[in-house]
Scaffold this active site. Structure first.
Site, mmCIF file in Angstrom:
data_model
loop_
_atom_site.group_PDB
_atom_site.id
_atom_site.type_symbol
_atom_site.label_atom_id
_atom_site.label_comp_id
_atom_site.label_asym_id
_atom_site.label_seq_id
_atom_site.Cartn_x
_atom_site.Cartn_y
_atom_site.Cartn_z
ATOM 1 N N GLY A 22 0.831 -1.205 0.000
ATOM 2 C CA GLY A 22 0.000 0.000 0.000
ATOM 3 C C GLY A 22 0.858 1.245 0.000
ATOM 4 C CB SER A 24 0.248 3.481 -4.549
ATOM 5 O OG SER A 24 -0.846 2.904 -3.871
ATOM 6 N NE ARG A 25 -4.896 4.998 -2.854
ATOM 7 C CZ ARG A 25 -6.015 4.751 -2.168
ATOM 8 N NH1 ARG A 25 -6.456 5.624 -1.307
ATOM 9 N NH2 ARG A 25 -6.690 3.628 -2.365
ATOM 10 C CG ASN A 100 0.377 1.259 4.787
ATOM 11 O OD1 ASN A 100 0.005 1.976 5.722
ATOM 12 N ND2 ASN A 100 0.049 1.507 3.518
ATOM 13 C CB SER A 160 -6.680 1.148 13.205
ATOM 14 O OG SER A 160 -7.625 2.105 13.660
ATOM 15 C CE1 TYR A 173 -9.211 -0.358 8.935
ATOM 16 C CE2 TYR A 173 -9.929 0.910 10.851
ATOM 17 C CZ TYR A 173 -8.980 0.626 9.884
ATOM 18 O OH TYR A 173 -7.801 1.334 9.862
ATOM 19 C CB ALA A 175 -13.597 -7.736 13.630
ATOM 20 C CB ALA A 176 -9.938 -6.505 9.954
ATOM 21 C CB ILE A 206 -3.305 9.638 9.446
ATOM 22 C CG1 ILE A 206 -2.780 8.629 10.493
ATOM 23 C CG2 ILE A 206 -2.152 10.233 8.629
ATOM 24 C CD1 ILE A 206 -1.935 9.208 11.607
#
Ligand code: NDP
Length: 269
Positions: A22, A24-25, A100, A160, A173, A175-176, A206
């Site tokens: 991840g 790229s941005r 990431n 996170s 999210y 849970a992940a 962020i």
């Protein structure tokens, strides 16, 4: 006995290869740039954002660093195999992996589709496992070929604050990311015997272009409460990754470092 590195040499990643998924941005691009600034050769892995990834690579090269872009969907084992193989073939080493890549769509628990649930778990958690497993295999195999046979490598997973707290309409999210943090501990345990350390960074909110316009109430609420009085930056997260990947963290594995301006210590009353 392990020798203590000098502070300067500990933060010098010259000769090391760092792979950022991840990249790229957003936060991943910031992590890639910062590792390159620290001297590492960086593989900027991207999914759909080829142009953006090439821009990150061009910016690193313009600043005198070394980088290349490699495409891979982290949810596809064949893509991850190819990404790791290309990295090792082209650079002959793999020292740092930063997991990431992630997605965070918003859907209430009563409405979230089965497909979206699966996608969020796949991109954030399963992808972290695929990349960790393949990268760790390569780290162990490569270090077996080095003089002294001593394994080494460092993996940093981006979680996170929602991995321990909650987020509205983010049951999948949260849970992940909770899974990512526990996976970090399991991986740390199993890979320690190979000299590979595994840690996580849990970012707070962020900043990014357009965030305040897209989510004014969220940004306002954050700024009113956060002890260190601002949103985070990509570099705040990148520097935590650099620390955890560096020899300064040589006796740290299985840890999750919260980088959130202090939001998690705000009292309820
Ligand atoms: P962005 O949405 O800006 O970027 C996400 C990156 O992940 C992109 O480079 C994208 O690639 C890549 N990606 C998404 N799905 C896949 C996939 N299946 N395979 C490979 N790459 C994929 O995210 P952020 O920079 O905001 O977030 C980065 C990480 O930080 C995530 O793990 C996120 O959960 C976490 N985080 C973010 C916070 C924030 O405030 N932004 C707060 C806390 C945690 P491409 O664009 O090439 O398709």
């Amino acid at each position: 006995m392990t020798s203590t590195p000098s502070l300067t040499s500990a933060l010098d990643f010259s000769g090391k290869l760092c792979l950022v998924t991840g990249g790229s941005r957003g936060i991943g691009a910031g992590i890639a740039r910062r590792f390159a600034e620290a001297g590492a050769s960086v593989v900027v892995s991207y999914f759909r954002g080829e142009t953006a990834a090439q821009e990150v690579v061009a910016r690193i090269r313009a600043a005198g660093g070394q980088a290349q872009a490699i495409q891979a969907d982290v949810t596809r084992p064949a893509d991850v195999d190819r990404m790791i193989m290309q990295t090792v073939e082209q650079h002959g080493r793999l020292d740092v992996l930063v997991n990431n890549a992630g997605i965070y769509p918003v859907s209430g628990l009563l409405e979230v589709s089965d497909a979206e649930w699966e996608q969020v778990l796949a991109a954030n958690l399963t992808g972290t496992h695929f990349c960790t497993q393949r990268a760790a295999r390569a780290m162990v195999e490569l270090s077996g070929k080095r003089e002294g046979n001593q394994s080494s490598g460092s993996i940093v997973n981006i979680s996170s604050i929602e991995g321990t707290s909650t987020g509205l309409a983010h049951s999948h999210y949260s849970a992940a990311k909770a899974g990512v943090e526990h996976y970090t501990r399991s991986a740390a345990l199993e890979l320690s015997m190979h000299g590979v350390r595994v840690n996580a960074v849990a970012p707070g909110l962020i900043d990014r272009p357009g965030l305040a316009e897209a989510w004014p109430e969220g940004v306002r609420s954050w700024q009113e409460r956060v002890p260190l009085a601002r949103l985070g930056t990509d570099e705040d997260i990148a520097d935590a990754c650099i620390f955890l990947a560096s020899p300064l963290a040589r006796w740290i594995t299985g840890a999750t470092l919260t980088v959130d301006g202090g939001i998690q210590v705000v009292p309820a009353f």
